[in-house]
Write an enzyme that holds these catalytic residues in place. Structure first.
Site, short mmCIF file in Angstrom:
data_model
loop_
_atom_site.label_atom_id
_atom_site.label_comp_id
_atom_site.label_asym_id
_atom_site.label_seq_id
_atom_site.Cartn_x
_atom_site.Cartn_y
_atom_site.Cartn_z
N HIS A 168 0.84 -1.22 0.00
CA HIS A 168 0.00 0.00 0.00
C HIS A 168 0.87 1.27 0.00
CE1 HIS A 168 -3.37 -2.67 1.34
NE2 HIS A 168 -2.36 -3.26 1.97
N SER A 289 14.72 22.18 -14.61
CA SER A 289 13.50 22.97 -14.71
C SER A 289 13.86 24.34 -15.27
CB SER A 289 12.87 23.10 -13.33
OG SER A 289 12.07 24.26 -13.27
#
Ligand code: ARG
Length: 475
Positions: A168, A289
């Site tokens: 999970h 970026s």
């Protein structure tokens, strides 16, 4: 090759329209009918199949030796032009098959007109495409083996490196990084076995099926099948020209392999996130970026993740082209190459990109080790200790340790930081023996069952995998 106009493409000289049609195609019809921009990738296979076909026509006496020799000479010239990238394409000639035949005619004259004896474009394209898929499988299989070898190399290096194992995406139990890498080795191994399986199934020869019904010429289908490395001629001529389940096999194998690649890509993406800080991708595999100077983005892994969606789309594309097509050939089938070529490109690129990323990967062992201790990853070990040493039934031990974790959580400490007296207050059976199993190094070493995470099991798994998948030790 000179550009023909649509009018001319209906004229007497056009290879397909020559006899039957007085007028050329409407320009849009010509454009949509042409597949040359896609099926030019079959050029090499088309030539190979023509060589096999012409040798058979000569051997069976269907064409003369001299004619056959001339065709072979011409095919060699065309093959060279294709290799040199000098063959010009012309939409009026529709597809790669007509291009090669026309070019052959240009080189050798009218002997070229005999090449298509006892052959149809239907069995021709089915043969070429099977050869292409077979070649593609061989290439992708090599790339997948390199990925496995690289993962094995890392698994060996990191047989003892601790990290949190997740379920999970929540910290579950401490594992070794080698164990995690080996999971992918076996996944890719099954992908390779699907490749081998699909390759074997496709390896039957459609050539000689002609349009759909076979031929009145005394051809030797076993001879062409053998020359092209096929196991046997396909049994039914209609099936041979209309079957494309080899394409669906290819697309589904690619789609599932792509899903596996996407999961590995996702792990790279997560692990390289600074909040995890488990790995650093090499600069060659990191992008920046335009605004945030600090960024090191895992674009390659993200693109692999996205391409896996396209791969699933290609599978649906291929299935839908075939759905409810009446036997035998329909032009719809020309549309089967697009998804297949795209699937191959994504599959190959994804496999190679992940190999490249992994090859140059830097592992931050300390960060992994620190994270391995978070989230009570040793709770199962505490419960197992109660079962082993105090003969407590597992479900009861589960509840006891649950209470210990709840208490530790309230105090903001780890299980091994709980004072023994506090543990004993919750469960009098506990003694200092439990502290030994709470250390993560101990926990992984203890999980020494076959296929488990212990360093010993990881090393054994690497050994098994290298043998099983025939891998080079240097990834
Ligand atoms: N370009 C065609 C294809 O890829 C070749 C087969 C053409 N056959 C035909 N009957 N029109 O499917």
């Amino acid at each position: 090759m000179s550009k023909k106009t649509s009018q001319e493409s209906g004229g007497a000289k056009h290879p397909v329209r020559g006899g039957r049609f007085a007028r050329g195609l409407a320009p849009l019809m010509e454009r949509m009918n042409a597949s040359i921009h896609v099926d030019k990738r079959l050029a090499e296979q088309d030539i190979r199949a023509s060589f096999a076909h012409v040798a058979m026509l000569v051997a069976t006496g269907i064409i003369s030796k001299a004619c056959g020799a001339n065709i072979e000479r011409g095919l060699k010239r065309v093959a060279q032009e294709i290799a040199d990238n000098t063959l010009a394409y012309d939409e009026a000639l529709e597809d790669i098959h007509m291009h090669i035949e026309a070019r052959l005619h240009h080189h050798i004259g009218d002997d070229a007109l005999s090449l298509h004896t006892a052959r149809s474009r239907n069995d021709q394209v089915a043969t070429d495409f099977r050869l292409w898929c077979r070649d593609a499988y061989d290439q992708i299989d090599k790339a997948m083996a390199r990925l496995q070898a690289c993962l094995c190399r890392h698994a060996e290096t990191h047989a003892e490196t601790l990290m949190p194992g997740y379920t999970h995406l929540q910290n579950a139990q401490v594992i070794t990084l080698g164990h995690h890498f080996m999971a992918y080795v076996f996944m890719v191994g099954r992908d390779r076995s699907r490749v081998a399986d699909a390759r074997r199934r496709l390896n039957e020869c459609p050539l000689g099926a002609c349009a759909l019904a076979g031929t009145s010429f005394a051809i030797d289908r076993a001879m062409t099948a053998q020359a092209l490395g096929f196991a046997k001629p396909m049994d039914n001529a209609m099936d041979a020209v209309s079957d494309r389940d080899f394409v669906v096999d290819f697309l589904s194998t690619a789609a599932l392999a792509g899903v596996h690649l996407s999961r590995l890509a996702e792990d790279m993406i997560l692990w390289s996130n600074p909040s995890f800080g488990f790995i650093r991708l090499d600069e060659r595999w990191s992008t920046g970026s335009s605004i945030m100077p600090q960024k090191r983005n895992p674009d390659a892994a993200e693109l692999v993740r996205a391409e896996s969606g396209a791969l699933a789309g290609h599978l649906i594309d291929g299935l839908m082209v075939l759905k409810a097509l009446p036997l035998a050939y329909s032009k719809d089938m020309q549309r089967d190459k697009q998804p297949t070529f795209s699937a191959y490109d994504s599959w190959m690129q994804g496999t190679q990109a992940l190999t490249g990323m992994l090859d140059t990967l830097h592992v931050e062992q300390e960060a992994m080790g620190r994270a391995a201790r978070l989230g009570y990853t040793n709770a199962t070990d505490a419960a197992d200790w109660l079962v082993h040493n105090k003969k407590m039934p597992f479900r009861k031990a589960h509840h006891v340790v649950g209470a210990l974790v709840a208490h530790a959580e309230k105090e903001g400490v780890t299980l091994d930081e709980l004072p023994l007296a506090t543990m004993q207050a919750l469960c009098p059976d506990i003694d200092e023996g439990i502290l030994a199993v709470l250390a993560p190094e101990k926990a992984v070493r203890a999980r020494n069952s076959l296929g488990g995470t212990s360093p010993e099991q990881v090393r054994l798994a690497v050994k098994r995998a290298r043998q099983m998948f025939n891998l080079e030790e240097q990834g």
